[in-house]
Design a protein around this motif. Structure first.
Motif, PDB file in Angstrom:
ATOM      1  N   ALA B  63      87.533  -7.898  67.411  1.00 35.57           N
ATOM      2  CA  ALA B  63      86.802  -7.873  66.139  1.00 35.57           C
ATOM      3  C   ALA B  63      86.359  -9.279  65.731  1.00 35.57           C
ATOM      4  O   ALA B  63      85.262  -9.473  65.212  1.00 35.57           O
ATOM      5  N   MET B 231      83.525  -4.444  68.186  1.00 34.38           N
ATOM      6  CA  MET B 231      84.247  -4.260  66.929  1.00 34.38           C
ATOM      7  C   MET B 231      83.847  -5.416  66.027  1.00 34.38           C
ATOM      8  O   MET B 231      83.451  -6.477  66.504  1.00 34.38           O
ATOM      9  N   HIS B 236      86.407  -3.064  61.009  1.00 32.68           N
ATOM     10  CA  HIS B 236      87.782  -2.884  61.455  1.00 32.68           C
ATOM     11  C   HIS B 236      88.718  -2.773  60.244  1.00 32.68           C
ATOM     12  O   HIS B 236      89.615  -1.929  60.199  1.00 32.68           O
TER      13      HIS B 236
END
Lengths: 252, 283
Positions: B63, B231, B236
């Motif tokens: 992420a 991501m 997230h």
């Protein structure tokens, strides 16, 4: 001098801002190597005339003009902006130095015109400062921020900066309006010495300055050229009564 | 009897305290709250590992990478387009119906909710251009969302450069582009930076525009090309806070802290860049 070919010539020049006409039907001839003084009260079209000559007026979107201006026999409209302004330089009322060093201020012009070599630029900087009678005062501190100089020095720096692009004509728009008498004298001195190589047009609100400096003087009033003749005649025996009123301080 | 000066002093002190209370204190409290709740999850593993075990363990590296890549992508598209648009509007364009329309559109664009940008990106980039759900689509969508701020900030920065500079440059025979390049842009850079970083920080934290265009629910491997999904931190955060049952709360807070830290780092960088350029700006 009267027989010389004019370097700049306007024919039936009319200038407008929006619908307001600020110059009516101006016919004027500027001779090579003369200093032409332009005097007249506020709103008489002096500055507009000056800025028409190197098309700085065109930066104002509401500006229009008609008539023709010729520079060295060539129609002004056929000369590209950047070339024209290289040949006809401007000095503004307030010294407009850029917030960079003295050296960079002068190098700016040659650089935009493609002078790349450092030694050549160095040489131009020195020569231009010498011609503007500033070299001795700044030669040891060329890296100083230009806006740290005094007003008079800044104005001579502006002259040097204009000289650096090798113009043929220099336009001055009230160049001494913000300067003290001694700085003014230095600028006027520089102008006298520049006569040899340049044609100069001096717009001024100070009639005495026109009398001191210029060879011929033009008197503008409400967008019209009232009278233009050699400076001595204009200041001693003007033909037009309005000129007489102005130079004797009865109005304006 | 109080003099006007004393009254003024008191008023200024009160206003200063009010500002402190309303602006500075909440920010510090928020950061403190996040740190208290998430600090214990902030380990090297958290920053350097992909999530494991239904995202309840491991880290958030994909992420972080995703968000950084998206910021860079957004910058790549939004900065040149936004800055050049502003240069065109301020330095070149004449004032006519067409340019007034552009200016009006720019103002209106900044008022559009971000989810609408998301749908727009889904239709145009994911669907019509066939970029699929990818970094490319996401960055383009975020870039379009950032454009109004970049353009407006750049416009203001350019307009604040004194007109006299341009006149000087023109009067020396410089072309319009030379004037912009050497006499206007250098003095506008601090202002441009401020606006740019502001818009990029916002882009970094947006969830809605990336929801349909790039964000992956769970994708532990790092992206290989611009056509990959990634991501991203805000998405997230949304996922682990609302979509995963029995998620340890401290992971959400730690994720939030990382997002804030990235934005904060960008702001710090811009402060230094601005200071560097401002040295020259003394008129």
């Amino acid at each position: 001098m009267v027989n010389a070919e004019p370097i700049l010539k306007t024919e039936n020049l009319q200038c407008f801002y929006g619908s307001q006409r600020v110059i009516h039907d101006l016919n004027i001839e500027v001779l090579p190597n003369e200093i032409l003084g332009v005097i007249g009260p506020a709103n008489s079209g002096k500055t507009t005339f000056l800025r028409a000559l190197n098309r700085l007026n065109a930066l104002n979107p509401s500006y229009r003009q008609s008539g023709t201006i010729t520079f060295e026999g060539q129609d002004l409209r056929k000369i590209p902006d950047n070339l024209l302004r290289k040949k006809i330089g401007s000095i503004f009322a307030l010294p407009q130095v850029l917030p960079i060093s003295i050296y960079q201020n002068i190098a700016y012009g040659p650089k935009v015109h493609g002078v790349a070599s450092k030694s050549k630029v160095d040489q131009i900087v020195e020569e231009s400062l010498q011609k503007a009678y500033l070299w001795d005062e700044v030669k040891d501190r060329l890296d100083l921020q230009a806006n740290r100089l005094s007003g008079g020095q800044q104005q001579r720096l502006c002259i040097a900066r204009t000289l650096a692009v090798e113009p043929e004509v220099i336009l001055y728009d009230e160049p001494c309006s913000g300067l003290d008498p001694i700085s003014t004298a230095k600028v006027e001195d520089a102008m006298q010495k520049l006569k040899e190589h340049y044609t100069q047009i001096l717009v001024t609100n100070n009639t005495k300055q026109a009398a001191r400096v210029s060879d011929r003087t033009a008197f503008f009033l409400m967008g019209e050229l009232v009278e233009m003749t050699d400076t001595n005649t204009l200041f001693t025996s003007p033909r037009d009564s309005r000129t007489n009123d102005y130079i004797t301080g009865r109005f304006g | 009897m109080m003099t006007a000066k004393t009254t003024q002093k008191i008023a200024f002190v009160l206003l200063g305290l009010g500002t402190l209370l309303l602006v500075v204190v909440p920010i510090l409290l928020t950061i403190l709250y996040i740190l208290v709740n998430g600090g214990s999850a902030m380990t090297w593993e958290f920053l350097s590992q992909p999530p494991r075990n239904g995202m309840k363990e491991g880290g958030i590296l994909p992420a972080i990478v995703g968000t950084v890549v998206l910021i860079l992508g957004t910058m790549l598209f939004a900065l040149p387009l936004g800055i050049l648009s502003a240069v065109y509007l301020v330095e070149y364009a004449k004032d006519n119906f067409f340019t007034r329309l552009i200016k009006l559109s720019v103002v209106n664009l900044s008022g559009i909710p971000s989810i609408v940008y998301g749908l727009f990106g889904l239709t145009l980039f994911v669907g019509f251009c066939r970029f699929g759900t990818s970094i490319l689509s996401g960055a383009l969508t975020l870039a379009i969302m950032s454009l109004p701020v970049v353009i407006t900030a750049t416009k203001e920065a350019l307009e604040s450069v004194p007109q006299a500079f341009r006149e000087v440059s023109f009067s020396l025979g410089a072309t319009r582009w030379q004037t912009v390049r050497y006499c206007v842009l250098p003095y506008a850079i601090p202002g441009i930076l401020t606006g740019t970083v502001l818009s990029l920080s916002r882009a970094a934290g947006e969830t809605a525009p990336i929801l349909f265009t790039v964000a992956a629910f769970y994708l532990p491997r790092l992206p290989h090309s611009v056509y990959d999904q990634v991501m991203a931190l805000p998405y997230h955060l949304y996922v682990i806070s609302t979509q995963v049952p029995n998620m340890p709360l401290k992971l959400s807070f730690a994720t939030g802290f990382v997002l804030i830290a990235i934005v904060f780092l960008m702001n710090i960088a811009s402060v230094f860049l601005r200071a560097h350029y401002r040295k020259k700006k003394t008129w």
